[in-house]
Each structure stands twice: as C-alpha cells, then as structure tokens.
Design an enzyme around this catalytic site. Structure first.
Site, PDB file in Angstrom:
ATOM      1  CB  SER A   1      -0.941  -0.048   1.210  1.00  0.00           C
ATOM      2  OG  SER A   1      -1.935   0.935   1.143  1.00  0.00           O
TER       3      SER A   1
ATOM      4  CG  ASP B   1      -6.496  -3.889  -3.272  1.00  0.00           C
ATOM      5  OD1 ASP B   1      -7.308  -2.994  -2.975  1.00  0.00           O
ATOM      6  OD2 ASP B   1      -5.272  -3.798  -3.081  1.00  0.00           O
TER       7      ASP B   1
ATOM      8  CG  HIS C   1      -5.724  -2.362   0.337  1.00  0.00           C
ATOM      9  ND1 HIS C   1      -4.814  -2.359  -0.697  1.00  0.00           N
ATOM     10  CD2 HIS C   1      -5.205  -1.536   1.286  1.00  0.00           C
ATOM     11  CE1 HIS C   1      -3.791  -1.565  -0.396  1.00  0.00           C
ATOM     12  NE2 HIS C   1      -4.010  -1.059   0.799  1.00  0.00           N
TER      13      HIS C   1
END
Length: 385
Positions: free
Chosen positions: A158, A323, A356
């Site tokens: 991320s 995601d 995610h």
C-alpha cells in the site's frame, strides 16, 4: 502462548531503537525541521559485506513494529509477523531487516505528538506537511547511520509500496530490488475522496479543537472512529464481508425491528474504537495527505515511464483480484511503465477474497511469490563477485 511458542518461528522479543538526526532537515514543503528522531526495529544480522539489508516500509496506520513481540506477555505480535521471521517470506535468517516508523508518525518518531524543540510544546497541528520523498530522505540518513550503502530489497504494501517506488527513483544506486504490494503510482480520484471523507470526520469532531486536542486533554474519538470505519470498509471486499458477516445479527429481533445490530456493525464499531485509542488524529491527517500528494511522474512531465527510467532496481509487483482500493490495474500501470523503460520487472495477480487487506495475510500463493522473489535476491547476493 508460551515464550517458546512465541520464539520458535518468530523473531522473538525485540526492542525498538531510536535514530537521532540533530542537523536541520529541509522538507519538500519548503519548511525545515530542527532535527528529528526515527524509531525503528531490526531483525536478523547484517553480514560482513553489509549487503543483506532489507527495508520494510509500512502502510498508513502501521509503524516500526513489524514482527515479534515487545514483551513476553504481549497478546499480539507485530503487524506483519506472518511474513517476517525465520523461514518466512521475509527471512530473518537471510536478511538484516529494518522496519522504521515514518517521520510524522505517532509511535515514537518525530511528529505531531512529539515536542517541538523551538517552542518546548507539542507540535500538534503545527507539524509541517511531509511527503513520501521526505520519508525516503530521512530513511537515507538512517541507512547511513546503520552503515548500509545499498539495500538488497525494499519491500512495502500500500503506502509502503509507494515508498519503495520512491526509493528506487530517488536513490537508484542504493536499491537492488523493490517489491511493491497492493500499491499504485498515484491515488485515483475515488481514493482521494475517501481520504477527504475521513479527514472531514476527524476535523468535524468538536473535540478536535483545531488540532490542539491534546493540549486541552481531549481526543476526537468519534471522528477517528468514523474515519477508521470508512477506511476499513474500503480495505475489505464485498465477497469477503459477505462470507465473514453476511446478515448475521449481533443482537435484536429483525421481525420486531427493535434494538437490531448486525455483526458487521459491531465489528466496525470495535475497529473504530480500538483505532481511536491507539492512533493520533493529526498524524492521520498528515499521512492521508502524503498519500494524496504522491505522484512521482509529476516531476518528469507527468510521464511515469520517464520517472522509472531513473531506476536500476529489479522490481516485483504483487496485486490482488478483489482489491478495489489499490486494484490490479494500478499495479499494471507501474509494470507497463517499467517495461516501456526497459527495466527488470516481474508481476503477479493473486486470487484472494480479502480485498486490500490481503497484503497482510498469509495467503499461500502470495507468500510463494514474495518468498520466491526474495530467495532469488538472496541467491544473487551470494553469487555477487
């Protein structure tokens, strides 16, 4: 859990360390910090050639405590303990692993909850804006302190993946390999919108007090709770939430329409309350803005190809099918730019129902891909002249 269970496949008990930089530190925003401190942890040992160092860059709400425990009675290990340790994909038997709390964080590094030496008071909302480039520049100084001229790999998920990419662009001679997991070269408008909703939730809380809540012995708990609830929903997938919660009730009677609480509501409220007790609101505002501002291509005529053409690292990009916050398409944009720039890159899209958050979980194929790539990195170190 016994001490033996904690240490058998774990880095065990770890002690955070502090790096102090006493000279002025210029920031991208044009302001200057009068020095700073970074809190970090290390796992494994640096080899005699000082060539096996691996840097972990954390995501939005992460910190330096990636693996192991701080005390024998800790209930939970570091946030990436499933991935970091002896025999794990990020293997502490092979690498000297460094995990650092970003500048501006709220877990010991200089930031809104630390003292401004110029005033003797908390920085609070007066702490200057920081960017991913600033984080890289501060971590370069930490690497110098540790005697690390070049990282064998820089790994992040991320926001951490964004840092790995910025490292490879800004410091091409100091990065041999970069692993970007569930990441992007810049945020979409939708992602920026979610971050703005979270910021509005925090700043609209009456206890926010213009960011000076600590001085007034208050905390914007409701705002932080709502921000975390919104964020947490975006980290999950629809299928994952349906399988985990469905329409199961926590309490009440649907037929009567009285005192009804769904399990998913209870879960989000728990996550929000927990987050509001351990994370700083000013830090959350600062970190989400750093996310929004990240766009390395903007320095190269809005060309991501030109930006990554500066790199010399070998890249591995990993994304996940469900995601939607940092979709596989966003990773493919980076892969395509690297290919166009004739850089060395491999990529994988992993089937996962967890959205995610997949990058934090021990998904077998994901760990196989990550571990396999880092095994090759380690082999190349051993074969280096």
């Amino acid at each position: 859990m016994t001490d033996g269970q904690k240490t058998s496949n774990s880095v065990g008990i770890v002690t955070p360390q502090v790096f102090s930089h006493e000279a002025d530190f210029p920031l991208q925003c044009g302001r200057t910090l009068p020095g700073f401190e970074l809190v970090y942890e290390t796992y494994g040992e640096l080899n005699s050639e000082r060539s096996n160092a691996l840097l972990i860059c954390h995501a939005l709400s992460g910190n330096h405590h990636a693996a192991g425990y701080h005390a024998a009675d800790d209930r939970k290990p570091g946030w990436w303990d499933a991935c970091v340790g002896p025999g794990k994909p990020i293997d502490s038997n092979r690498f000297f692993i460094v995990s650092v709390n970003n500048l501006g964080g709220c877990h010991g590094s200089t930031g809104p909850v630390t003292i401004n030496p110029r005033t003797g008071e908390l920085w609070g909302p007066e702490f200057p804006p920081v960017t991913v480039k600033d984080w890289v520049a501060s971590q370069v100084l930490l690497a110098d302190h540790l005697g690390i001229d070049c990282f064998a790999a820089i790994v992040g998920g991320s926001l951490g993946g964004m840092q790995a990419l910025q490292w490879a662009i800004d410091q091409p001679q100091r990065v041999r390999s970069a692993v970007l997991i569930a990441s992007a070269a810049r945020l979409s408008a939708q992602n920026i919108a979610f971050n703005e909703i979270a910021r509005q939730a925090i700043t609209s809380d009456p206890n926010f007090a213009g960011g000076r809540y600590r001085q007034q012995h208050r905390n914007p708990n409701l705002g932080l709770m709502l921000a975390r609830m919104v964020g947490h929903i975006t980290y999950l997938s629809d299928d994952g939430m349906r399988q985990k919660f469905g329409r199961e009730l926590k309490s009440g009677d649907l037929s009567l329409g009285q005192d009804v609480e769904f399990q998913v509501e209870s879960y989000l409220q728990y996550q929000g309350r927990s987050f509001s007790q351990r994370f700083d609101a000013n830090t959350y505002l600062l970190m989400t803005r750093a996310l929004d501002y990240f766009d390395p291509a903007s320095e190269y005529g809005d060309s991501l190809v030109d930006a990554v053409a500066r790199t010399s690292a070998r890249f591995c990009l990993i994304s996940f099918t469900t995601d939607w916050r940092f979709s596989a398409t966003r990773s493919k944009e980076i892969v395509d730019a690297l290919i166009a720039a004739r850089r060395n890159v491999c990529s994988a899209v992993i089937d996962s129902e967890h959205g995610h958050d997949s990058f934090l979980l021990p998904i077998p194929r994901y760990f196989d891909v990550l571990g396999g790539f880092l095994n090759r990195v380690h082999q190349d170190l051993n074969n280096a002249p």
